[in-house]
Design a protein around this motif. Structure first.
Motif, PDB file in Angstrom:
ATOM      1  N   MET A   1       0.838  -1.202   0.000  1.00 37.56           N
ATOM      2  CA  MET A   1       0.000   0.000   0.000  1.00 37.56           C
ATOM      3  C   MET A   1       0.875   1.254   0.000  1.00 37.56           C
ATOM      4  N   ARG A   2       0.537   2.204  -0.858  1.00 38.71           N
ATOM      5  CA  ARG A   2       1.348   3.408  -0.986  1.00 38.71           C
ATOM      6  C   ARG A   2       1.343   4.220   0.306  1.00 38.71           C
ATOM      7  N   GLU A   3       2.536   4.678   0.732  1.00 38.26           N
ATOM      8  CA  GLU A   3       2.657   5.442   1.973  1.00 38.26           C
ATOM      9  C   GLU A   3       2.537   6.946   1.762  1.00 38.26           C
ATOM     10  N   TYR A   4       2.925   7.440   0.569  1.00 37.45           N
ATOM     11  CA  TYR A   4       2.992   8.880   0.341  1.00 37.45           C
ATOM     12  C   TYR A   4       2.254   9.280  -0.926  1.00 37.45           C
ATOM     13  N   ASP A   5       1.580  10.421  -0.856  1.00 31.86           N
ATOM     14  CA  ASP A   5       0.899  10.992  -2.015  1.00 31.86           C
ATOM     15  C   ASP A   5       1.597  12.244  -2.533  1.00 31.86           C
ATOM     16  N   LEU A   6       2.479  12.811  -1.722  1.00 31.74           N
ATOM     17  CA  LEU A   6       3.206  14.030  -2.085  1.00 31.74           C
ATOM     18  C   LEU A   6       4.646  13.900  -1.617  1.00 31.74           C
ATOM     19  N   VAL A   7       5.587  14.113  -2.529  1.00 29.22           N
ATOM     20  CA  VAL A   7       7.024  14.081  -2.218  1.00 29.22           C
ATOM     21  C   VAL A   7       7.586  15.461  -2.516  1.00 29.22           C
ATOM     22  N   VAL A   8       8.185  16.076  -1.505  1.00 29.77           N
ATOM     23  CA  VAL A   8       8.685  17.452  -1.613  1.00 29.77           C
ATOM     24  C   VAL A   8      10.205  17.445  -1.465  1.00 29.77           C
ATOM     25  N   PHE A   9      10.867  18.103  -2.385  1.00 25.02           N
ATOM     26  CA  PHE A   9      12.325  18.203  -2.357  1.00 25.02           C
ATOM     27  C   PHE A   9      12.763  19.619  -1.997  1.00 25.02           C
ATOM     28  N   ASP A  10      13.819  19.717  -1.216  1.00 25.46           N
ATOM     29  CA  ASP A  10      14.604  20.946  -1.146  1.00 25.46           C
ATOM     30  C   ASP A  10      15.355  21.070  -2.473  1.00 25.46           C
ATOM     31  N   TRP A  11      15.936  22.240  -2.731  1.00 26.79           N
ATOM     32  CA  TRP A  11      16.665  22.440  -3.989  1.00 26.79           C
ATOM     33  C   TRP A  11      18.168  22.415  -3.776  1.00 26.79           C
ATOM     34  N   ASP A  12      18.740  23.504  -3.210  1.00 26.21           N
ATOM     35  CA  ASP A  12      20.196  23.600  -3.051  1.00 26.21           C
ATOM     36  C   ASP A  12      20.705  22.530  -2.092  1.00 26.21           C
ATOM     37  N   GLY A  13      21.688  21.764  -2.558  1.00 26.56           N
ATOM     38  CA  GLY A  13      22.293  20.738  -1.718  1.00 26.56           C
ATOM     39  C   GLY A  13      21.525  19.435  -1.692  1.00 26.56           C
ATOM     40  N   THR A  14      20.334  19.414  -2.292  1.00 27.06           N
ATOM     41  CA  THR A  14      19.523  18.197  -2.342  1.00 27.06           C
ATOM     42  C   THR A  14      19.423  17.695  -3.779  1.00 27.06           C
ATOM     43  N   LEU A  15      18.917  18.528  -4.667  1.00 26.59           N
ATOM     44  CA  LEU A  15      18.893  18.197  -6.091  1.00 26.59           C
ATOM     45  C   LEU A  15      20.032  18.877  -6.851  1.00 26.59           C
ATOM     46  N   MET A  16      20.376  20.104  -6.438  1.00 28.14           N
ATOM     47  CA  MET A  16      21.432  20.879  -7.091  1.00 28.14           C
ATOM     48  C   MET A  16      22.703  20.825  -6.242  1.00 28.14           C
ATOM     49  N   ASP A  17      23.809  20.490  -6.864  1.00 28.69           N
ATOM     50  CA  ASP A  17      25.086  20.352  -6.151  1.00 28.69           C
ATOM     51  C   ASP A  17      25.723  21.735  -5.980  1.00 28.69           C
ATOM     52  N   SER A  18      25.093  22.549  -5.141  1.00 26.67           N
ATOM     53  CA  SER A  18      25.458  23.963  -5.040  1.00 26.67           C
ATOM     54  C   SER A  18      26.035  24.358  -3.688  1.00 26.67           C
ATOM     55  N   THR A  19      26.195  23.416  -2.773  1.00 27.08           N
ATOM     56  CA  THR A  19      26.663  23.768  -1.427  1.00 27.08           C
ATOM     57  C   THR A  19      28.004  24.472  -1.460  1.00 27.08           C
ATOM     58  N   GLY A  20      28.973  23.904  -2.163  1.00 26.21           N
ATOM     59  CA  GLY A  20      30.298  24.509  -2.216  1.00 26.21           C
ATOM     60  C   GLY A  20      30.275  25.896  -2.829  1.00 26.21           C
ATOM     61  N   HIS A  21      29.441  26.074  -3.841  1.00 21.61           N
ATOM     62  CA  HIS A  21      29.324  27.378  -4.507  1.00 21.61           C
ATOM     63  C   HIS A  21      28.751  28.420  -3.545  1.00 21.61           C
ATOM     64  N   ILE A  22      27.741  28.044  -2.767  1.00 19.09           N
ATOM     65  CA  ILE A  22      27.131  28.977  -1.817  1.00 19.09           C
ATOM     66  C   ILE A  22      28.100  29.315  -0.702  1.00 19.09           C
ATOM     67  N   VAL A  23      28.785  28.316  -0.183  1.00 22.17           N
ATOM     68  CA  VAL A  23      29.775  28.556   0.880  1.00 22.17           C
ATOM     69  C   VAL A  23      30.841  29.527   0.385  1.00 22.17           C
ATOM     70  N   HIS A  24      31.344  29.315  -0.814  1.00 21.52           N
ATOM     71  CA  HIS A  24      32.370  30.202  -1.378  1.00 21.52           C
ATOM     72  C   HIS A  24      31.835  31.630  -1.499  1.00 21.52           C
ATOM     73  N   ALA A  25      30.593  31.785  -1.938  1.00 20.91           N
ATOM     74  CA  ALA A  25      30.015  33.126  -2.093  1.00 20.91           C
ATOM     75  C   ALA A  25      29.876  33.824  -0.744  1.00 20.91           C
ATOM     76  N   ILE A  26      29.488  33.091   0.291  1.00 17.73           N
ATOM     77  CA  ILE A  26      29.394  33.675   1.640  1.00 17.73           C
ATOM     78  C   ILE A  26      30.765  34.132   2.110  1.00 17.73           C
ATOM     79  N   GLN A  27      31.752  33.268   1.949  1.00 17.95           N
ATOM     80  CA  GLN A  27      33.100  33.599   2.415  1.00 17.95           C
ATOM     81  C   GLN A  27      33.680  34.785   1.657  1.00 17.95           C
ATOM     82  N   GLN A  28      33.479  34.823   0.343  1.00 14.49           N
ATOM     83  CA  GLN A  28      34.003  35.935  -0.450  1.00 14.49           C
ATOM     84  C   GLN A  28      33.296  37.250  -0.105  1.00 14.49           C
ATOM     85  N   ALA A  29      32.007  37.188   0.157  1.00 12.91           N
ATOM     86  CA  ALA A  29      31.268  38.395   0.543  1.00 12.91           C
ATOM     87  C   ALA A  29      31.818  38.954   1.857  1.00 12.91           C
TER      88      ALA A  29
END
Length: 218
Positions: A1-29
């Motif tokens: 029996m199906r457990e879920y009817d809705l699956v929700v994803f975060d974007w940055d760091g979950t689907l998009m490999d952007s963690t390092g890019h964001i960290v670099h932008a914070i540090q440079q700022a």
């Protein structure tokens, strides 16, 4: 029996490999404004929050009037080389496999509406989501607003909704909404931080997520 009817994803760091890019932008700022430069762990911890809330963590209290400058500097560095940031391996395949089971698929992100729309267009996967929510329409994580809005749109019970994210902000949002959560460890927060939020499971890649989730959608 199906457990879920809705699956929700975060974007940055979950689907998009952007963690390092964001960290670099914070540090440079911070360097641009001669503020103390945070270590990677501190910079990555704020990923997923509304931008102003995140950058406030790095603005010295005695220079609060320079917050707009810090945000502008972050945006400048974030936009630089953004075209080199890519989806995690198997992102499209995982999303398509989930959708094939007839469940709703959505995004709940700390990004702005304009930022998310640009990223989805660049990645070419906008059509794989039935709805998206950003901090421009909702309270910032870990407030449950994004998930509550999405469950309302689709008429889905929170207990039949799964939130997938790489930060404790995502998992706490799920807890506050009465939804289930899955932590994925390839992004901003380490497994031990995710585990403290008591998710149903912690996975280490999108293929591993698919192996855990797809049998629960049958």
């Amino acid at each position: 029996m199906r457990e879920y009817d809705l699956v929700v994803f975060d974007w940055d760091g979950t689907l998009m490999d952007s963690t390092g890019h964001i960290v670099h932008a914070i540090q440079q700022a911070c360097r641009d404004l001669a503020f103390p430069v945070p270590e990677r762990e501190a910079a990555s911890h704020v990923i997923g929050l509304r931008l102003a809330d995140a950058m406030q963590q790095f603005c010295p209290e005695q220079q609060a009037d320079r917050m707009p400058d810090l945000i502008d500097a972050f945006r400048r560095h974030y936009q630089a080389n953004l075209d080199q940031v890519t989806l995690f391996d198997a992102a499209r395949e995982t999303l398509e496999a989930i959708r094939a089971h007839g469940v709703f698929v959505a995004i709940a992100t700390g990004s702005s509406r304009a930022g998310l729309d640009r990223a989805l267009a660049a990645a070419g996967i906008a059509e794989l989501f039935d709805a998206t929510r950003t901090v421009d329409e909702c309270h910032s994580k870990p407030h449950p607003d994004m998930l509550l809005q999405l469950t309302d749109v689709f008429g889905v019970e929170c207990r039949r909704t799964l939130m997938i994210g790489d930060t404790s902000h995502d998992l706490l949002m799920a807890n506050h909404a009465g939804c289930h959560g899955i932590g994925i460890s390839h992004g901003a927060h380490a497994s031990e931080h995710l585990q403290r939020c008591q998710p149903r499971a912690i996975v280490h890649s999108l293929p591993e997520l698919a192996s855990w989730l797809l049998p629960r959608l049958c």
